[in-house]
Design an enzyme around this catalytic site. Structure first.
Site, PDB file in Angstrom:
ATOM      1  N   LYS A 117       0.812  -1.207   0.000  1.00 60.50           N
ATOM      2  CA  LYS A 117       0.000   0.000   0.000  1.00 60.50           C
ATOM      3  C   LYS A 117       0.860   1.279   0.000  1.00 60.50           C
ATOM      4  O   LYS A 117       0.364   2.346  -0.323  1.00 60.50           O
ATOM      5  CB  LYS A 117      -0.979  -0.005   1.177  1.00 60.50           C
ATOM      6  CG  LYS A 117      -2.094  -1.023   0.960  1.00 60.50           C
ATOM      7  CD  LYS A 117      -3.193  -0.929   1.988  1.00 60.50           C
ATOM      8  CE  LYS A 117      -4.329  -1.889   1.673  1.00 60.50           C
ATOM      9  NZ  LYS A 117      -3.998  -3.300   1.949  1.00 60.50           N
TER      10      LYS A 117
HETATM   11  C1  LIG Z   1      -4.711  -4.385   1.412  1.00 65.36           C
HETATM   12  C2  LIG Z   1      -3.999  -5.705   1.485  1.00 65.36           C
HETATM   13  C3  LIG Z   1      -4.388  -6.796   0.660  1.00 65.36           C
HETATM   14  C4  LIG Z   1      -5.583  -6.752  -0.256  1.00 65.36           C
HETATM   15  O1  LIG Z   1      -5.390  -5.947  -1.377  1.00 65.36           O
HETATM   16  P1  LIG Z   1      -6.623  -5.471  -2.262  1.00 65.36           P
HETATM   17  O2  LIG Z   1      -6.050  -4.568  -3.278  1.00 65.36           O
HETATM   18  O3  LIG Z   1      -7.575  -4.791  -1.326  1.00 65.36           O
HETATM   19  O4  LIG Z   1      -7.231  -6.706  -2.861  1.00 65.36           O
HETATM   20  C5  LIG Z   1      -3.620  -7.965   0.698  1.00 65.36           C
HETATM   21  N1  LIG Z   1      -2.566  -8.077   1.547  1.00 65.36           N
HETATM   22  C6  LIG Z   1      -2.182  -7.073   2.346  1.00 65.36           C
HETATM   23  C7  LIG Z   1      -1.035  -7.257   3.257  1.00 65.36           C
HETATM   24  C8  LIG Z   1      -2.882  -5.855   2.347  1.00 65.36           C
HETATM   25  O5  LIG Z   1      -2.488  -4.861   3.168  1.00 65.36           O
END
Ligand SMILES: *Cc1c(COP(=O)(O)O)cnc(C)c1O
Length: 432
Positions: A107
């Site tokens: 993220k």
């Molecule tokens: C947010 C997140 C996900 C999921 O990703 P999406 O784009 O919402 O499908 C998977 N793994 C981790 C560690 C995350 O922080």
């Protein structure tokens, strides 16, 4: 390039407007009018470009009407300033590690690009934007880090008191500067309700130039395409048959992967891999899409019962056949997740986190009987980030990166806030 809401294709908006709005006023999600294939001149040299050059070439078609290429080159620098290594795990399976950024999860990429983009628009308009974000843990940390020190922006993070882990709390509350943490006497839903209410208050919204840092924002989604290029170009030779497995919650990552494929990246097929929150794998089995309340699992960043990007997926893949051609679904219990996390470490000396393991399991399921295929799963977080969920006998194998332990030493500064709307409103009023 223009953008429109999945719910009203007739209203075209600029990239800038789509970013400032976040969610479209009709409740839909912004999508680009087209996803152009990258030109031959790109493919002739894509393996040799620096990460920054590649980022500019991939993103420019979407943003160049609002951000000149010379500016874009500056904005992407912190977005791709850390590596995206492709690590061999076993057999034909590789892990694309997306956790080498400042807050140890993918993220960081989207949050940093959104922060840079808003900072640029703020300079352009000589304006200050106030970013409101409610968090149940991880998003807040990535947003705080991405925006810290970005001029023309201030960030207010609402988090539930006692509702985030101690290390997550430190990653929200120790920045200072243009980042303020509000410790709300309530749940995550209370935090979200406060943020929603603030956006509905037209006067506050315009006086403070409120914007959101929500994961549905285009400026978070588009840069996530980058690491598919940066990661997969490390495969030599490039395989004929390539599976990419994406551990998914809101399906932003998988949507960005499909965008990369549309731009020409030769991925054969995706795996939509989930935990027990399996609405999308269920849809791929039954043709029925039934959002439902989420259930808690060990891969909690994927505990989503109504994936927010499903509307973008439907837009990209209008028929059921388009869906089944693009991806296969797979879902796994906590029991399987933890068991395979353990065997993967014992047999292949690879310690994955509970989210990445689900991606690995997805590949294991679809690659049976395909000895020539190559598989890549996205490792979306560093195992240290979810240390309390790693089985006891593997605890010693968890290495705590310096950048995480540094946070634990820092001092928490948070403003207590009631979940009562009037109190929060008065707080925002005072910022005007
Ligand atoms: C947010 C997140 C996900 C999921 O990703 P999406 O784009 O919402 O499908 C998977 N793994 C981790 C560690 C995350 O922080």
């Amino acid at each position: 390039m223009k953008f429109y809401s999945t719910r009203s294709p007739e209203n075209l908006v600029s990239f800038r407007e789509a970013v400032l709005q976040g969610l479209a006023p009709d409740g839909g999600l912004y999508v680009p009018t087209e996803i152009p294939a990258l030109p031959n001149s790109f493919w002739a040299q894509w393996k040799d470009l620096s990460a920054e050059e590649l980022a500019v070439q991939v993103l420019a078609p979407f943003v160049k009407e609002d951000i000149p290429e010379s500016e874009l080159a500056e904005l992407v620098k912190p977005v791709v300033s850390f590596p995206f290594p492709l690590v061999h795990v076993r057999g034909q399976v590789h892990s694309l590690e997306l956790f080498h950024g400042p807050t140890l999860a993918f993220k960081d990429v989207g949050a940093t690009f959104l922060a840079q983009t808003l900072g640029y628009f703020a300079r352009q308009q000589a304006q200050e934007y106030t970013v409101l974000v409610a968090t149940s843990g991880d998003t807040g940390g990535a947003v705080a880090n991405g925006f810290f020190g970005v001029e023309g922006t201030r960030v207010i993070i609402l988090y539930p008191s006692g509702g985030v882990s101690p290390s997550q709390e430190k990653q929200l509350t120790t920045y200072g500067g243009n980042i303020t943490a509000l410790e709300v006497d309530g749940t995550f839903d209370d935090c979200q309700a406060l943020v929603k209410k603030a956006f509905l208050d037209a006067e506050l919204k315009s006086d403070l130039s409120l914007t959101s840092a929500n994961s549905i924002n285009l400026a978070r989604l588009l840069p996530q395409s980058l690491y598919y290029f940066l990661g997969l170009r490390q495969l030599t030779p490039f395989p004929e048959k390539l599976w990419v497995s994406v551990p998914s919650g809101n399906f932003g990552n998988l949507t960005a992967g499909l965008y990369a494929k549309r731009m020409g990246l030769p991925i054969s097929k995706f795996v939509a891999a989930t935990n027990a929150n399996n609405v999308v794998p269920d849809f791929l089995r039954t043709k029925e899409y039934t959002p439902r309340p989420s259930v808690a699992t060990v891969s909690n960043a994927m505990d989503v019962g109504a994936p927010s990007n499903f509307e973008r997926l439907q837009h990209l893949l209008p028929t059921f056949e388009d869906f089944t051609e693009a991806m296969e679904g797979a879902d796994f219990s906590d029991f399987m997740t933890l068991r395979v996390l353990e065997t993967l470490y014992q047999r292949s000396d690879y310690l994955a986190d509970p989210h990445g393991v689900i991606g690995y399991l997805g590949l294991r399921q679809v690659m049976v009987g395909e000895p020539e295929a190559v598989g890549v799963f996205l490792e979306t977080a560093h195992p240290a980030k979810f240390q309390e969920r790693i089985p006891e006998d593997l605890q010693e194998a968890v290495e705590i990166p310096e950048r995480l332990s540094a946070f634990l030493e820092r001092e928490k500064v948070a403003t207590p806030m009631s979940k009562n709307w009037e109190a929060f409103r008065a707080y925002l009023e005072a910022l005007k």
